[in-house]
Write an enzyme that holds these catalytic residues in place. Sequence first.
Site, PDB file in Angstrom:
ATOM      1  N   HIS A   1       0.844  -1.186   0.000  1.00 50.87           N
ATOM      2  CA  HIS A   1       0.000   0.000   0.000  1.00 50.87           C
ATOM      3  C   HIS A   1       0.884   1.243   0.000  1.00 50.87           C
ATOM      4  O   HIS A   1       1.764   1.369   0.840  1.00 50.87           O
ATOM      5  CB  HIS A   1      -0.885  -0.001   1.247  1.00 50.87           C
TER       6      HIS A   1
ATOM      7  N   TYR B   1      -7.655  10.856   4.465  1.00 53.04           N
ATOM      8  CA  TYR B   1      -7.610  11.816   5.572  1.00 53.04           C
ATOM      9  C   TYR B   1      -8.512  12.980   5.191  1.00 53.04           C
ATOM     10  O   TYR B   1      -8.196  13.734   4.255  1.00 53.04           O
ATOM     11  CB  TYR B   1      -6.193  12.349   5.795  1.00 53.04           C
TER      12      TYR B   1
ATOM     13  N   PRO C   1      -2.414   6.866  17.206  1.00 57.36           N
ATOM     14  CA  PRO C   1      -2.478   6.094  15.958  1.00 57.36           C
ATOM     15  C   PRO C   1      -2.504   6.960  14.695  1.00 57.36           C
ATOM     16  O   PRO C   1      -2.607   6.433  13.591  1.00 57.36           O
ATOM     17  CB  PRO C   1      -3.768   5.276  16.095  1.00 57.36           C
TER      18      PRO C   1
ATOM     19  N   LYS D   1       2.266   4.113  13.991  1.00 52.05           N
ATOM     20  CA  LYS D   1       3.649   3.760  14.328  1.00 52.05           C
ATOM     21  C   LYS D   1       3.773   2.747  15.473  1.00 52.05           C
ATOM     22  O   LYS D   1       4.828   2.142  15.643  1.00 52.05           O
ATOM     23  CB  LYS D   1       4.419   5.018  14.787  1.00 52.05           C
TER      24      LYS D   1
ATOM     25  N   TYR E   1       6.437   8.917   7.022  1.00 55.10           N
ATOM     26  CA  TYR E   1       5.167   8.205   7.116  1.00 55.10           C
ATOM     27  C   TYR E   1       5.392   6.694   7.112  1.00 55.10           C
ATOM     28  O   TYR E   1       4.789   5.953   7.882  1.00 55.10           O
ATOM     29  CB  TYR E   1       4.306   8.628   5.926  1.00 55.10           C
TER      30      TYR E   1
HETATM   31  P1  RFL Z   1       0.015  -4.922  23.134  1.00 55.95           P
HETATM   32  O1  RFL Z   1      -0.322  -5.325  21.751  1.00 55.95           O
HETATM   33  O2  RFL Z   1      -0.926  -4.088  23.900  1.00 55.95           O
HETATM   34  O3  RFL Z   1       0.288  -6.276  23.915  1.00 55.95           O
HETATM   35  C1  RFL Z   1       0.460  -6.286  25.314  1.00 55.95           C
HETATM   36  C2  RFL Z   1       0.029  -7.657  25.825  1.00 55.95           C
HETATM   37  O4  RFL Z   1       0.242  -7.699  27.243  1.00 55.95           O
HETATM   38  C3  RFL Z   1      -0.884  -8.314  27.870  1.00 55.95           C
HETATM   39  N1  RFL Z   1      -0.935  -7.849  29.264  1.00 55.95           N
HETATM   40  C4  RFL Z   1      -0.531  -8.587  30.302  1.00 55.95           C
HETATM   41  N2  RFL Z   1      -0.052  -9.846  30.388  1.00 55.95           N
HETATM   42  C5  RFL Z   1       0.277 -10.308  31.602  1.00 55.95           C
HETATM   43  N3  RFL Z   1       0.104  -9.579  32.761  1.00 55.95           N
HETATM   44  C6  RFL Z   1      -0.379  -8.318  32.714  1.00 55.95           C
HETATM   45  N4  RFL Z   1      -0.525  -7.618  33.843  1.00 55.95           N
HETATM   46  C7  RFL Z   1      -0.726  -7.772  31.449  1.00 55.95           C
HETATM   47  N5  RFL Z   1      -1.218  -6.579  31.055  1.00 55.95           N
HETATM   48  C8  RFL Z   1      -1.334  -6.640  29.732  1.00 55.95           C
HETATM   49  C9  RFL Z   1      -2.066  -7.866  27.012  1.00 55.95           C
HETATM   50  O5  RFL Z   1      -3.180  -8.747  27.179  1.00 55.95           O
HETATM   51  C10 RFL Z   1      -1.449  -7.927  25.613  1.00 55.95           C
HETATM   52  O6  RFL Z   1      -1.615  -9.194  25.024  1.00 55.95           O
HETATM   53  O7  RFL Z   1       1.414  -4.179  23.208  1.00 55.95           O
HETATM   54  P2  RFL Z   1       2.736  -4.258  22.254  1.00 55.95           P
HETATM   55  O8  RFL Z   1       3.178  -5.678  22.051  1.00 55.95           O
HETATM   56  O9  RFL Z   1       3.669  -3.296  22.835  1.00 55.95           O
HETATM   57  O10 RFL Z   1       2.224  -3.766  20.815  1.00 55.95           O
HETATM   58  C11 RFL Z   1       1.806  -2.441  20.647  1.00 55.95           C
HETATM   59  C12 RFL Z   1       0.714  -2.374  19.589  1.00 55.95           C
HETATM   60  O11 RFL Z   1      -0.318  -3.294  19.917  1.00 55.95           O
HETATM   61  C13 RFL Z   1       0.142  -0.948  19.455  1.00 55.95           C
HETATM   62  O12 RFL Z   1       1.174   0.003  19.512  1.00 55.95           O
HETATM   63  C14 RFL Z   1      -0.607  -0.757  18.126  1.00 55.95           C
HETATM   64  O13 RFL Z   1      -1.742  -1.569  18.066  1.00 55.95           O
HETATM   65  C15 RFL Z   1      -0.983   0.721  17.934  1.00 55.95           C
HETATM   66  N6  RFL Z   1      -1.826   0.915  16.735  1.00 55.95           N
HETATM   67  C16 RFL Z   1      -1.266   0.949  15.485  1.00 55.95           C
HETATM   68  N7  RFL Z   1       0.079   0.752  15.344  1.00 55.95           N
HETATM   69  C17 RFL Z   1       0.633   0.709  14.098  1.00 55.95           C
HETATM   70  O14 RFL Z   1       1.863   0.526  13.999  1.00 55.95           O
HETATM   71  N8  RFL Z   1      -0.125   0.855  12.954  1.00 55.95           N
HETATM   72  C18 RFL Z   1      -1.489   1.062  13.015  1.00 55.95           C
HETATM   73  O15 RFL Z   1      -2.139   1.145  11.964  1.00 55.95           O
HETATM   74  C19 RFL Z   1      -2.101   1.119  14.321  1.00 55.95           C
HETATM   75  N9  RFL Z   1      -3.426   1.279  14.456  1.00 55.95           N
HETATM   76  C20 RFL Z   1      -3.211   1.048  16.879  1.00 55.95           C
HETATM   77  C21 RFL Z   1      -3.995   1.218  15.708  1.00 55.95           C
HETATM   78  C22 RFL Z   1      -3.831   0.994  18.137  1.00 55.95           C
HETATM   79  C23 RFL Z   1      -5.185   1.137  18.249  1.00 55.95           C
HETATM   80  N10 RFL Z   1      -5.757   1.078  19.559  1.00 55.95           N
HETATM   81  C24 RFL Z   1      -6.924   0.351  19.879  1.00 55.95           C
HETATM   82  C25 RFL Z   1      -5.012   1.590  20.685  1.00 55.95           C
HETATM   83  C26 RFL Z   1      -5.365   1.355  15.807  1.00 55.95           C
HETATM   84  C27 RFL Z   1      -5.972   1.331  17.078  1.00 55.95           C
HETATM   85  C28 RFL Z   1      -7.467   1.495  17.123  1.00 55.95           C
END
Ligand code: RFL
Length: 388
Positions: A68, A198, A290, A294, A385
Amino acid sequence: MVILGAGPAGLVLANLLHANGVDCVVLERATRTHVQTRARAGFLAANTVRILERHGLAGGLHRHGRPHGSCEFRTEDGSFRLDYGGLGRGEQHTVYPQQELVSDLLARFLDAGGRIRFETEALAVLGADGQRPSVSVREADGRPRLWRARYVAGCDGRHGATRRSLPPGSVRRHHRDHGVSWLGVLAQAPPSLDAVGYALHRRGFAGHMARSPEVTRYYLQCEPGTAADAWSEERIWHELAVRMRAADHGPLHQGPILRRDVIDLRSDVLEPLRHGALLLAGDAASLISPSAAKGANLAVLEAELLADALIDDLTRGDSRALARYSAQCLTHIWRAQEFSHWMIQLLHDTSGPDDESPFQRRLRRARIESLRTSRTHQDWFAENYVGV
Ligand code: RFL
């Protein structure tokens, strides 16, 4: 080695350590089904793909991910497209839903004999300033247990035990609340345009991002404090159509809303990403809005840097990379934060009802105009980006 959290950060780290003979266990609070179905990110940066390829973890995204490289800005002055894949360093995103990536990483780790304990909640990291830290947990059957390790990797996200366990003053927290909220919806509907959309509208920002040929993510700026279920589906589709100027560009493909979340645009960075034997990666280390997609990309990058450093330390007794880990990550984190902050300023009217507001609005229009017309500005945009 104990790894807290089975998100992108924890699972990349676990795979790399296990493949290099480092004994590790992943403790995850949620069930396996929950972890594998949590829909979040979808845009993987070129560097993220290279990291996953380097370690043989890119099979799924090569089979099902889609390249993309285009985004479209819709404003009151007209719309324009940036084919960013041909600008800057000529890099593209790969669209591959985060839950698919997590499922691949999990399957790979388990197939290779890796250990993971689901439904095991870390309560606190203890003794991190000593040589033998431990993690107190509540196991799946409700019983308490203590896991000991040489190091603990805090990959448990924004609400995990890692952040709670840092003693006051041990780590500095840089925080910014952008005062903007988004209603994020995941719709069972094909993308409405073949680009990231956007839309800058006086009613607020609206965004469009493909997730798969059948599922699309939309964002709608809403009043801070709005409840996720406050808007009816009808209102959501109406607002999206108005802000994305469907009357000029064609109707949106509608479908049932699968999920909705209110996301408050906040940024924070912990510094350093280490407290003794407790090492932070991913959202546990820094949160990024978001707006620039990143978060998951930083998580994968940090996990690789941390894995390399831990492998050096634990298998060769060389701790130099571990000593550099925090500073190295922070360089990438602040660069990403700076771009994300720039995107927030671009996408939202954050000026208040004061005398300077019209000035701020005109600056924003000038910024968009520069992006529309200046190749240098477009190259800078593309590089930042897609880059992490
Ligand atoms: P995660 O994915 O939150 O995973 C953390 C894990 O830890 C568990 N956990 C525990 N386990 C044991 N004991 C505890 N006390 C615990 N507390 C929590 C959780 O259950 C979970 O499984 O963190 P990680 O690995 O650092 O990854 C980060 C990403 O998930 C996050 O930065 C992204 O999703 C952000 N994000 C996006 N990032 C991108 O690079 N590109 C995107 O297009 C993008 N879109 C988004 C997003 C985040 C979003 N939300 C909901 C915040 C879109 C959205 C809507």
